[in-house]
Design an enzyme around this catalytic site. Structure first.
Site, PDB file in Angstrom:
ATOM      1  CE  LYS A   1      -6.754 -14.241 -10.233  1.00 58.17           C
ATOM      2  NZ  LYS A   1      -6.987 -13.579  -9.101  1.00 58.17           N
TER       3      LYS A   1
ATOM      4  CB  ALA B   1      -1.085   0.083   1.249  1.00 57.79           C
TER       5      ALA B   1
ATOM      6  CG  LEU C   1      -4.479  -4.719   5.036  1.00 53.71           C
ATOM      7  CD1 LEU C   1      -3.581  -5.542   5.814  1.00 53.71           C
ATOM      8  CD2 LEU C   1      -5.616  -5.460   4.745  1.00 53.71           C
TER       9      LEU C   1
END
Length: 507
Positions: free
Chosen positions: A78, A16, A330
């Protein structure tokens, strides 16, 4: 030299902090000074190792070369997420990136598929999704499209710690100043805003604006400003996780696996040098020791580190932006990594902030709208996650019975109802998860539409069968020439002069 006129201090590093620092360094105009304070002694959560395609936009905006990024973060590709056992044991479906089927006339594919399914001629959605076909067969390539099939989108699995270190080098190269130390004291001015933070070494870092990337603690946004937190555990009851990487083993899949367990779910994220594993669970139904044992018993190779336990409360801050503090990562809230949204929420928050970048005290109207949009994004993702738990058929398992019987937010209840009644899916244009995502998860979780748009009935049975068959064949032809994921990754990473030694294990 341009005199600094607006200063920003980022409290906390990790993914972050360094994503925020790199973005500000890249896009803030001359006159902005960006400082980051972090302590090597404070660990980061670092479990957000799977991403969604939007991360490519972030990397591209920073001018990051994909091959270099793949090498330096030990990344793999992915194409989607497989959900094993979420409907019932032995069942699997995939939320693959990209399109499913294609429009015909006025209608999206799902209406024709629902009609064909009711008459028994439709195959599972996987047969009409090129991304899933490529993922399930272990293939990968970029820039691939086919007849009526747009370019297949992709994202990455990567080592979050290596990504943060990579961005740190980039950000410092663009002028971000890093200070080592713990924040020991927060200093506020007479108006109540944060004026400075002081490290444990006594160094005061003053700024006009602060970005809180201190993790669950929320050092500025919560501990100091007491912003408040909205708890969503009544809808998303998992409150703990245990993580343990293991040696690279098993299939090198170009997709994440989410495997339902008795009181939660296990993730499997393949990187070049290891497999990321973790178990998300509800402590009301599974003890910490039992959870650790369950995770370790399902590893494909020996663990490379001691299992690491995490405790969390799913939800969000009452305000992401409070006074002169913005919470990112978070510190702003937590959504379990079921749909790989953790890193995306960092990205979207900091990029949204850049669109309203202050140069002085921010207008309350701007701050309020920023907070409204941030809250809305969290809530839309929340609903999508709840859907996975709510629509299950794991009868007789207390945790899953509870999830199946719980009341859900009105917004989600309405979305399920419109799909069940008429195969309708109507997300807003700016929602993260669009129609293909909702279709794959609702169908995969066993929600069956009772009807469809009557315009779909205008197609004859033969034409309907031909339409579906043509899409399926187009998917096959699109995927057929694609190389194996392992081979494509090795070739991509070898495109630059230096090559990561980990790639030798892929050959």
């Amino acid at each position: 030299m341009t005199q600094n006129r607006f200063s920003i201090v980022i409290v906390g590093g990790g993914t972050a902090g360094w994503m925020s620092a790199a973005a500000l360094a890249r896009f803030a105009p001359p006159g902005y000074a960006v400082t980051l304070v972090e302590s090597e002694a404070i660990g980061t959560v670092g479990v957000g190792e799977a991403t969604i395609p939007a991360i490519r936009l972030f990397n591209k905006a920073l001018g990051i070369d994909e091959a270099q990024f793949l090498r330096e973060t030990s990344a793999s590709y992915k194409l989607g997420i497989a959900f094993d056992g979420w409907l019932r044991e032995g069942h699997s479906y995939m939320h693959a990136f990209g399109t499913v089927g294609r429009h015909l006339g006025l209608l999206p594919f799902r209406h024709y598929w629902a009609r064909a399914r009711a008459s028994g001629v439709a195959r599972p959605l996987a047969h009409y999704a090129a991304n899933e076909l490529a993922a399930r067969t272990g293939r990968m390539a970029t820039g691939i499209s086919g007849p009526g099939i747009p370019e297949l989108p992709w994202a990455y699995h990567f080592d979050a710690g290596l990504y943060a270190a990579f961005l740190r080098r980039l950000a410092e190269g663009m002028g971000v100043v890093r200070h080592e130390g713990r924040v020991a004291r927060v200093i506020r001015n007479d108006a109540g805003d944060i004026a400075a933070v002081e490290t444990d070494a006594g160094q005061a870092l003053a700024a006009d604006f602060f970005i809180d990337c201190s993790g669950f603690t929320g050092l500025l946004i919560e501990k100091e400003l007491q912003t408040g937190y909205e708890d969503w555990r009544h809808w998303l009851p998992c409150d703990r996780a245990v993580a343990a990487p293991c040696e690279a083993a098993g299939p090198f899949t170009p997709y994440t696996r989410s495997i339902a367990r008795s009181a939660g779910w296990q993730w499997r994220i393949p990187l070049q040098h290891r497999i990321g594993n973790g178990l998300v669970y509800c402590s009301e139904y599974l003890s910490d020791d039992a959870a650790t044992g369950l995770l370790l018993s399902h590893l494909e190779a020996p663990a490379q580190a001691e299992p690491r336990a995490l405790r969390f409360t799913t939800g969000r801050r009452a305000k992401a932006w409070n006074r002169n503090v913005l919470a990112v990562g978070l510190a702003s809230g937590f959504m379990e990594p079921l749909e790989s949204t953790s890193i995306h929420l960092i990205q979207s928050t900091i990029m949204r902030f850049l669109t309203v970048l202050p140069s002085g005290p921010a207008s309350p109207a701007i701050v309020n709208e920023f907070n409204r949009r941030t809250a809305e994004e969290f809530e839309r993702i929340r609903d999508f996650l709840i859907l996975h738990y709510r629509a299950n058929a794991r009868v007789g398992e207390p945790f899953w019975d509870r999830c199946r019987d719980m009341a859900v937010p009105d917004t989600l209840a309405a979305r399920i109802a419109e799909f069940e009644e008429a195969c309708q899916i109507q997300p807003a244009g700016d929602e993260l998860f669009q129609e293909p995502a909702w279709l794959q998860v609702m169908a995969g979780q066993g929600i069956e539409p009772k009807g469809w748009n009557p315009i779909a009935d205008a197609l004859s049975d033969d034409d309907l069968s031909g339409f579906l068959g043509a899409i399926e064949q187009a998917c096959i032809e699109t995927v057929r020439p694609m190389p194996r994921h392992m081979d494509f990754l090795a070739a991509t990473c070898a495109a630059a002069p230096s090559r990561s030694p980990e790639l030798e294990t892929l050959r």
